[in-house]
Each structure stands twice: as C-alpha cells, then as structure tokens.
Scaffold this motif. Structure first.
Motif, PDB file in Angstrom:
ATOM      1  N   ARG A  44     -16.482  49.608  78.988  1.00 43.96           N
ATOM      2  CA  ARG A  44     -17.205  49.572  77.730  1.00 43.96           C
ATOM      3  C   ARG A  44     -17.737  50.953  77.364  1.00 43.96           C
ATOM      4  NH1 ARG A  44     -17.360  44.407  76.419  1.00 43.96           N
ATOM      5  NH2 ARG A  44     -17.552  42.844  78.029  1.00 43.96           N
ATOM      6  N   ARG A  93     -24.398  47.113  77.394  1.00 45.11           N
ATOM      7  CA  ARG A  93     -24.727  45.824  76.786  1.00 45.11           C
ATOM      8  C   ARG A  93     -26.036  45.335  77.377  1.00 45.11           C
ATOM      9  NH1 ARG A  93     -21.390  42.789  73.949  1.00 45.11           N
ATOM     10  NH2 ARG A  93     -19.380  43.695  73.455  1.00 45.11           N
ATOM     11  N   ASP A 118     -25.332  38.768  74.524  1.00 45.06           N
ATOM     12  CA  ASP A 118     -25.551  40.186  74.756  1.00 45.06           C
ATOM     13  C   ASP A 118     -25.161  40.969  73.517  1.00 45.06           C
ATOM     14  OD1 ASP A 118     -22.683  40.783  74.984  1.00 45.06           O
ATOM     15  OD2 ASP A 118     -22.819  39.934  76.982  1.00 45.06           O
ATOM     16  N   ILE A 119     -25.694  42.189  73.468  1.00 45.07           N
ATOM     17  CA  ILE A 119     -25.475  43.041  72.306  1.00 45.07           C
ATOM     18  C   ILE A 119     -25.347  44.476  72.784  1.00 45.07           C
ATOM     19  CG2 ILE A 119     -27.953  43.356  71.860  1.00 45.07           C
ATOM     20  CD1 ILE A 119     -27.233  43.127  68.830  1.00 45.07           C
ATOM     21  N   SER A 120     -24.553  45.262  72.045  1.00 37.82           N
ATOM     22  CA  SER A 120     -24.412  46.698  72.316  1.00 37.82           C
ATOM     23  C   SER A 120     -24.415  47.415  70.973  1.00 37.82           C
ATOM     24  CB  SER A 120     -23.108  46.980  73.077  1.00 37.82           C
ATOM     25  OG  SER A 120     -21.999  46.882  72.209  1.00 37.82           O
ATOM     26  N   LEU A 126     -21.426  42.338  69.634  1.00 31.33           N
ATOM     27  CA  LEU A 126     -22.239  41.319  70.273  1.00 31.33           C
ATOM     28  C   LEU A 126     -21.369  40.143  70.686  1.00 31.33           C
ATOM     29  CD1 LEU A 126     -22.841  38.580  68.356  1.00 31.33           C
ATOM     30  CD2 LEU A 126     -24.227  40.200  67.128  1.00 31.33           C
ATOM     31  N   ILE A 153     -31.732  48.180  71.949  1.00 34.20           N
ATOM     32  CA  ILE A 153     -31.018  48.486  73.191  1.00 34.20           C
ATOM     33  C   ILE A 153     -31.962  49.158  74.190  1.00 34.20           C
ATOM     34  CG2 ILE A 153     -29.125  49.816  74.237  1.00 34.20           C
ATOM     35  CD1 ILE A 153     -28.111  47.491  72.488  1.00 34.20           C
ATOM     36  N   SER A 201     -32.852  47.384  77.804  1.00 31.08           N
ATOM     37  CA  SER A 201     -31.937  47.918  78.805  1.00 31.08           C
ATOM     38  C   SER A 201     -32.612  48.041  80.172  1.00 31.08           C
ATOM     39  CB  SER A 201     -31.432  49.297  78.372  1.00 31.08           C
ATOM     40  OG  SER A 201     -30.621  49.845  79.378  1.00 31.08           O
TER      41      SER A 201
END
Length: 122
Positions: A9, A13, A36-38, A42, A105, A109
């Motif tokens: 990735r 994430r 999850d999200i980045s 998502l 994030i 994180s």
C-alpha cells in the motif's frame, strides 16, 4: 523506521468508524461500519448487493454531526466488491476534505510519524 517488505500500500490504513454515504448512479449506500481508511481509499461493510467494480461514486464521510457539521467529501470508484464489503479508491478530493482526512489519519494511526512521512513524500 522501516516498512514491511510485503506492504504494497502507498498509504497507511487506519481503523475508523463513522457514518458514510456512498452515492452511485443507481443508488445510495449508507454505512455506519467503515472498516479502514487511508489517504487514497476506504473499505466499508455493506448490506445487500454491492455495486460492481468500476462504478463511479461520491462519498461523504461524517466527522461531526454537531454544528458546525464536518465531513470529508470525495469522488471515487468502486475497486472491490465482495459479499458484505466494498472498497473505494479516491479519485478526487477538495483541499478542505484533504486536510480533514490527513488529520483523521494522524489521530487514528498507531504510527503518526510514518503517516507524516507519507504525507511529505506526496
């Protein structure tokens, strides 16, 4: 700090649960169980059949329901659809939403230093 060799990735994430609305040409999907999200996508749970991969969408991620209401809005495309989950790649995001997403994030994180390094690299 090193990144695991099997980590493909581009962005870290983080887990995050909130209300999400996904608007596709055929319907609107509402979810309260984002997984999850980045910075570029998502993954969320869905009830019922998911749209086909390649379907364009608009996504609204609720950050606050209190006034002033805050949300992240993005354009995206469904990239993976499996029973009960779907993944969206973000294709367009405005500056305000981008800044909110960066903060989301960082706040969620396990490795904020890695997240900040990724932000600087892009």
């Amino acid at each position: 700090m090193t990144t695991p060799a099997n980590e493909r990735r581009e962005f870290i994430r983080v887990p995050f649960r909130t209300e999400i609305e996904i608007h596709t040409p055929a319907r609107t999907i509402r979810s309260r169980t984002s997984l999850d999200i980045s910075m570029n996508g998502l993954r969320t749970e869905t009830a019922g059949p998911a749209p086909e991969p390649g379907t364009p969408c608009h996504v609204r991620i609720t950050l606050s329901r209190e006034e002033p209401r805050m949300s992240i809005t993005v354009k995206g495309v469904i990239v993976r659809a499996e029973p009960g989950t779907l993944a969206i790649h973000f294709s367009e995001i405005d500056v305000e939403s981008y800044l909110h997403l960066q903060q989301l994030i960082l706040n969620n994180s396990e490795d904020p230093a890695r997240a900040e390094q990724e932000f600087r690299a892009h």
